[in-house]
Write a protein that holds these residues in place. Structure first.
Motif, PDB file in Angstrom:
ATOM      1  N   TYR A 241       0.819  -1.391   0.104  1.00  0.00           N
ATOM      2  CA  TYR A 241      -0.184  -0.083   0.191  1.00  0.00           C
ATOM      3  C   TYR A 241       0.789   1.351   0.051  1.00  0.00           C
ATOM      4  O   TYR A 241       1.905   1.229   0.559  1.00  0.00           O
ATOM      5  CB  TYR A 241      -0.800   0.130   1.267  1.00  0.00           C
ATOM      6  CG  TYR A 241      -1.668   1.272   1.284  1.00  0.00           C
ATOM      7  CD1 TYR A 241      -2.854   1.706   0.583  1.00  0.00           C
ATOM      8  CD2 TYR A 241      -1.202   2.239   2.266  1.00  0.00           C
ATOM      9  CE1 TYR A 241      -3.339   2.775   0.566  1.00  0.00           C
ATOM     10  CE2 TYR A 241      -2.036   3.429   2.450  1.00  0.00           C
ATOM     11  CZ  TYR A 241      -3.037   3.650   1.658  1.00  0.00           C
ATOM     12  OH  TYR A 241      -3.886   4.890   1.654  1.00  0.00           O
TER      13      TYR A 241
ATOM     14  N   ALA B  62       0.247   5.397   0.279  1.00  0.00           N
ATOM     15  CA  ALA B  62      -0.911   6.506   0.513  1.00  0.00           C
ATOM     16  C   ALA B  62      -0.769   7.747  -0.554  1.00  0.00           C
ATOM     17  O   ALA B  62       0.219   7.721  -1.096  1.00  0.00           O
ATOM     18  CB  ALA B  62      -0.383   7.053   2.039  1.00  0.00           C
TER      19      ALA B  62
ATOM     20  N   GLU C 114      -5.320  12.289  -2.949  1.00  0.00           N
ATOM     21  CA  GLU C 114      -5.930  12.212  -1.692  1.00  0.00           C
ATOM     22  C   GLU C 114      -7.526  12.058  -1.923  1.00  0.00           C
ATOM     23  O   GLU C 114      -8.123  11.180  -1.626  1.00  0.00           O
ATOM     24  CB  GLU C 114      -5.719  13.033  -0.584  1.00  0.00           C
ATOM     25  CG  GLU C 114      -6.245  12.552   0.890  1.00  0.00           C
ATOM     26  CD  GLU C 114      -5.736  13.618   1.986  1.00  0.00           C
ATOM     27  OE1 GLU C 114      -6.486  13.500   3.028  1.00  0.00           O
ATOM     28  OE2 GLU C 114      -4.961  14.280   1.735  1.00  0.00           O
TER      29      GLU C 114
ATOM     30  N   ALA D 222      -8.414   9.016  -4.201  1.00  0.00           N
ATOM     31  CA  ALA D 222      -8.213   8.016  -3.257  1.00  0.00           C
ATOM     32  C   ALA D 222      -9.647   7.761  -2.952  1.00  0.00           C
ATOM     33  O   ALA D 222     -10.216   6.701  -2.541  1.00  0.00           O
ATOM     34  CB  ALA D 222      -7.153   7.944  -2.618  1.00  0.00           C
ATOM     35  N   GLY D 223     -10.084   8.893  -2.106  1.00  0.00           N
ATOM     36  CA  GLY D 223     -11.460   8.672  -1.408  1.00  0.00           C
ATOM     37  C   GLY D 223     -12.595   8.417  -2.429  1.00  0.00           C
ATOM     38  O   GLY D 223     -13.478   7.835  -2.039  1.00  0.00           O
TER      39      GLY D 223
ATOM     40  N   ALA E 155     -12.350   4.724  -3.382  1.00  0.00           N
ATOM     41  CA  ALA E 155     -12.455   3.675  -2.133  1.00  0.00           C
ATOM     42  C   ALA E 155     -14.218   3.821  -2.046  1.00  0.00           C
ATOM     43  O   ALA E 155     -14.721   2.806  -1.738  1.00  0.00           O
ATOM     44  CB  ALA E 155     -11.918   4.335  -1.079  1.00  0.00           C
TER      45      ALA E 155
ATOM     46  N   GLU F 223     -11.896   0.035   1.687  1.00  0.00           N
ATOM     47  CA  GLU F 223     -11.628   0.833   2.773  1.00  0.00           C
ATOM     48  C   GLU F 223     -10.455   1.834   2.257  1.00  0.00           C
ATOM     49  O   GLU F 223     -10.521   3.035   2.661  1.00  0.00           O
ATOM     50  CB  GLU F 223     -10.874  -0.052   4.131  1.00  0.00           C
ATOM     51  CG  GLU F 223     -10.203   0.855   5.282  1.00  0.00           C
ATOM     52  CD  GLU F 223      -9.657   0.031   6.094  1.00  0.00           C
ATOM     53  OE1 GLU F 223      -8.851   0.525   7.046  1.00  0.00           O
ATOM     54  OE2 GLU F 223      -9.750  -1.201   6.059  1.00  0.00           O
ATOM     55  N   ARG F 224      -9.788   1.423   1.453  1.00  0.00           N
ATOM     56  CA  ARG F 224      -8.495   2.441   0.886  1.00  0.00           C
ATOM     57  C   ARG F 224      -8.033   2.040  -0.221  1.00  0.00           C
ATOM     58  O   ARG F 224      -8.230   0.610  -0.853  1.00  0.00           O
ATOM     59  CB  ARG F 224      -7.417   2.538   2.070  1.00  0.00           C
ATOM     60  CG  ARG F 224      -6.791   1.410   2.280  1.00  0.00           C
ATOM     61  CD  ARG F 224      -5.515   1.553   3.142  1.00  0.00           C
ATOM     62  NE  ARG F 224      -4.813   0.145   3.472  1.00  0.00           N
ATOM     63  CZ  ARG F 224      -3.645   0.053   4.216  1.00  0.00           C
ATOM     64  NH1 ARG F 224      -3.471   1.138   4.974  1.00  0.00           N
ATOM     65  NH2 ARG F 224      -3.121  -1.255   4.168  1.00  0.00           N
TER      66      ARG F 224
ATOM     67  N   SER G 203      -4.531   2.128  -2.717  1.00  0.00           N
ATOM     68  CA  SER G 203      -3.144   2.582  -3.081  1.00  0.00           C
ATOM     69  C   SER G 203      -3.089   3.292  -4.277  1.00  0.00           C
ATOM     70  O   SER G 203      -3.614   3.188  -5.311  1.00  0.00           O
ATOM     71  CB  SER G 203      -2.400   1.338  -3.159  1.00  0.00           C
ATOM     72  OG  SER G 203      -1.059   1.666  -3.261  1.00  0.00           O
TER      73      SER G 203
END
Length: 237
Positions: free
Chosen positions: A105, A107, A114, A117-118, A121, A127-128, A130
């Motif tokens: 993974y 971040a 960011e 990614a949100g 997901a 959950e997340r 990469s």
């Protein structure tokens, strides 16, 4: 079974998987909630386990895209019922948080990654994500891709074609596409007067009118006529 409204013959996928030289036995099952369903391949390998990407490519070369499992889980043996059939209820539950990825993974490294990614997901209901995870290998498909693109357009206020997600299905790859789209939108917002510095007021006005559509010109003329009529009525009274 049906997957996103399309009839899927699981046995046909299993037969293709079993034809892989490194696969001893295989079972395919559906997993995930409504709207985020995906195919999972359970594989018993021979001497050395094949990579998920290799199996995915092997199936995709022989079957339609919608029949390609999103992820593969390696097993020592398949759980069996007393009659010798596969006990599908005993198959391990896949970890949807990390389905389809074999990389460590990583971040998000900036604000755009960011936010992206949100979005991914949330759409994939995991959950997340990469920054190097492949959206489609995590269970994404064209319908979910349309949701991602629509949310990107709303969040970043840019025009991003669905094709961009197919060409760059990772956060790391899609982020530069969003940044380019943002710069393009900024260039479109530069006022025409700024571009025409040094021109007379009459020339600047003509330059702005030249950029209006016929509908906008007609609306402007109608507004002007209404104002003139209102002023004339005021003088007459």
């Amino acid at each position: 079974m049906k997957l996103r409204g399309i009839r899927i013959e699981l046995g046909e996928i299993e037969q293709v998987l079993c034809s892989h030289p490194s696969v001893q036995a295989a079972v395919v099952a559906g997993s995930g909630s409504e709207g985020a369903e995906r195919l999972i391949g359970y594989v018993v390998h021979k001497s050395s386990p094949p990579a998920s990407s290799e199996l995915r490519r092997f199936v995709r070369d022989r079957l339609p895209e919608h029949m390609t499992p999103a992820s593969f889980i390696m097993l020592d043996t398949l759980p069996l019922l007393p009659n010798g059939k596969v006990d599908r209820r005993a198959l391990p539950t896949p970890d949807h948080a990390r389905l389809g990825t074999e990389r460590a993974y990583l971040a998000p490294r900036n604000a755009v990654e960011e936010k992206l990614a949100g979005i991914m997901a949330e759409v994939l209901k995991i959950e997340r994500v990469s920054v190097h995870d492949n959206f489609f290998e995590l269970g994404g498909h064209s319908l979910l891709g349309m949701q991602v693109v629509a949310r990107v357009r709303r969040m970043f206020q840019v025009e991003l074609p669905l094709r961009s997600l197919f060409e760059e299905p990772t956060i790391a790859g899609l982020c530069p596409e969003i940044e380019k789209a943002e710069k393009l939108e900024e260039s479109r917002l530069v006022p025409a007067l700024t571009k025409n510095r040094g021109l007379s007021k009459r020339e600047q006005l003509l330059a702005r009118l030249d950029q209006l559509t016929d509908e906008e010109v007609n609306a402007l003329l109608n507004t002007t006529r209404a104002q003139q009529q209102s002023e004339q009525e005021g003088e007459d009274s």
